[in-house]
Scaffold this motif. Structure first.
Motif, PDB file in Angstrom:
ATOM      1  N   HIS A  20      62.425  98.141  81.044  1.00  0.00           N
ATOM      2  CA  HIS A  20      64.507  97.733  81.514  1.00  0.00           C
ATOM      3  C   HIS A  20      64.446  97.037  82.602  1.00  0.00           C
ATOM      4  O   HIS A  20      65.686  96.257  82.816  1.00  0.00           O
ATOM      5  N   ALA A  21      64.161  97.858  84.227  1.00  0.00           N
ATOM      6  CA  ALA A  21      64.264  97.010  85.132  1.00  0.00           C
ATOM      7  C   ALA A  21      62.925  95.487  85.101  1.00  0.00           C
ATOM      8  O   ALA A  21      64.181  94.783  85.481  1.00  0.00           O
ATOM      9  N   GLU A  22      62.481  95.460  84.325  1.00  0.00           N
ATOM     10  CA  GLU A  22      61.407  93.699  84.668  1.00  0.00           C
ATOM     11  C   GLU A  22      62.309  92.792  83.098  1.00  0.00           C
ATOM     12  O   GLU A  22      62.571  91.854  84.023  1.00  0.00           O
ATOM     13  N   ARG A  23      63.721  93.867  82.529  1.00  0.00           N
ATOM     14  CA  ARG A  23      64.324  92.791  81.875  1.00  0.00           C
ATOM     15  C   ARG A  23      65.329  92.124  82.839  1.00  0.00           C
ATOM     16  O   ARG A  23      65.898  91.174  82.440  1.00  0.00           O
ATOM     17  N   LEU A  24      65.575  92.536  83.695  1.00  0.00           N
ATOM     18  CA  LEU A  24      66.624  92.143  84.854  1.00  0.00           C
ATOM     19  C   LEU A  24      65.833  91.489  85.605  1.00  0.00           C
ATOM     20  O   LEU A  24      66.798  90.200  85.534  1.00  0.00           O
ATOM     21  N   LEU A  25      65.075  91.264  85.823  1.00  0.00           N
ATOM     22  CA  LEU A  25      64.365  90.262  86.514  1.00  0.00           C
ATOM     23  C   LEU A  25      63.888  88.855  85.380  1.00  0.00           C
ATOM     24  O   LEU A  25      64.371  87.861  85.984  1.00  0.00           O
ATOM     25  N   GLN A  26      63.786  88.843  84.013  1.00  0.00           N
ATOM     26  CA  GLN A  26      63.694  87.994  82.955  1.00  0.00           C
ATOM     27  C   GLN A  26      65.101  86.895  83.226  1.00  0.00           C
ATOM     28  O   GLN A  26      65.337  85.791  82.721  1.00  0.00           O
ATOM     29  N   LYS A  27      66.530  88.126  83.730  1.00  0.00           N
ATOM     30  CA  LYS A  27      67.989  87.255  83.162  1.00  0.00           C
ATOM     31  C   LYS A  27      68.561  86.316  83.905  1.00  0.00           C
ATOM     32  O   LYS A  27      69.107  85.621  83.831  1.00  0.00           O
ATOM     33  N   LEU A  28      67.345  86.554  85.711  1.00  0.00           N
ATOM     34  CA  LEU A  28      68.312  85.669  86.837  1.00  0.00           C
ATOM     35  C   LEU A  28      67.398  83.971  86.109  1.00  0.00           C
ATOM     36  O   LEU A  28      66.395  83.599  85.605  1.00  0.00           O
ATOM     37  N   MET A  29      68.053  83.737  86.322  1.00  0.00           N
ATOM     38  CA  MET A  29      68.371  81.831  85.951  1.00  0.00           C
ATOM     39  C   MET A  29      68.105  81.536  87.375  1.00  0.00           C
ATOM     40  O   MET A  29      69.076  80.624  88.603  1.00  0.00           O
ATOM     41  N   PRO A  30      66.914  80.905  88.197  1.00  0.00           N
ATOM     42  CA  PRO A  30      66.718  80.194  88.702  1.00  0.00           C
ATOM     43  C   PRO A  30      66.787  78.842  88.811  1.00  0.00           C
ATOM     44  O   PRO A  30      67.072  77.967  88.322  1.00  0.00           O
ATOM     45  N   ALA A  31      67.256  77.838  90.715  1.00  0.00           N
ATOM     46  CA  ALA A  31      67.888  76.925  90.943  1.00  0.00           C
ATOM     47  C   ALA A  31      66.689  75.839  91.055  1.00  0.00           C
ATOM     48  O   ALA A  31      67.152  74.220  91.206  1.00  0.00           O
ATOM     49  N   THR A  32      66.530  76.670  91.709  1.00  0.00           N
ATOM     50  CA  THR A  32      64.897  75.854  92.529  1.00  0.00           C
ATOM     51  C   THR A  32      63.303  76.612  92.261  1.00  0.00           C
ATOM     52  O   THR A  32      63.595  77.255  91.413  1.00  0.00           O
ATOM     53  N   PRO A  33      62.477  74.915  91.957  1.00  0.00           N
ATOM     54  CA  PRO A  33      61.744  75.464  92.217  1.00  0.00           C
ATOM     55  C   PRO A  33      61.117  76.977  92.959  1.00  0.00           C
ATOM     56  O   PRO A  33      60.238  78.001  92.086  1.00  0.00           O
ATOM     57  N   LYS A  34      61.276  76.808  94.155  1.00  0.00           N
ATOM     58  CA  LYS A  34      61.007  78.037  95.352  1.00  0.00           C
ATOM     59  C   LYS A  34      61.611  80.096  94.602  1.00  0.00           C
ATOM     60  O   LYS A  34      61.264  80.318  94.442  1.00  0.00           O
TER      61      LYS A  34
END
Length: 187
Positions: free
Chosen positions: A21-35
């Protein structure tokens, strides 16, 4: 142990916070840049490597390695990346350090809550269909019966035979021992 709150929602006690579940929280992040994408990918890689190391450690727990795991955890989750959403998530997970590292104190605790979630899945489906219970006593009775049913199932005992035995309807001369005894013998 399965516990219901007043809304009929369940939480699992005596379990570590689930790493998946902790890792799934990382999956939900929506990056705006390649960095930002690279930062998320690198963090996910660190988290999964740490998780795999914990899985290996659980097979042969070694107390002298525990401080190293704690330091490694802090390196991963106390760092700041400059990506605000990721930094907030890392801080949030770092605050749950004791739960995420509970396995270091109790190696028998699973790193995920899959078994617990599977235990309550049948009830959640039933609750959705029936609309739940009306009273606190109804919720307590439901939770007790669900706990007994799942315990019997895990011990390979017929729940109906168990209830019949407790109500005096069982087979004479073949009583079912108390579940607490059976659980102790199974572990």
């Amino acid at each position: 142990m399965i516990v219901s709150d007043d809304a009929g929602q369940f939480r699992v006690a005596n379990h570590a916070l689930c790493w998946v579940h902790a890792e799934r929280l990382l999956q939900k992040l929506m990056p705006a840049t390649p960095k930002q994408e690279r930062l998320i990918t690198a963090t996910r890689d660190l988290v999964w490597r740490f998780y795999k190391a914990l899985k290996i450690w659980k097979q042969q727990p070694s107390p002298h390695l525990i401080p190293g795991f704690r330091r490694r955890f802090d390196k991963i989750f106390a760092r700041r990346t400059g990506y605000e959403a990721l930094d907030k998530l890392l801080l949030r997970l770092h605050r749950r350090r004791d739960e995420l590292l509970k396995v270091l104190e109790h190696p028998f605790i699973p790193l995920h809550t899959n078994a617990s979630e599977n235990d309550i899945r049948s009830f959640v489906t039933r609750r959705k269909i029936s609309g739940g219970t009306i009273s606190l006593n109804g919720r307590i009775a439901r939770d007790v019966m669900l706990g007994l049913m799942k315990t019997c199932q895990k011990l390979g005992i017929s729940f109906y035979h168990f209830l019949g035995d407790r109500l005096g309807l069982g087979s004479p001369g073949r009583p079912i021992p108390p579940l607490s005894q059976l659980v102790m013998m199974a572990s």
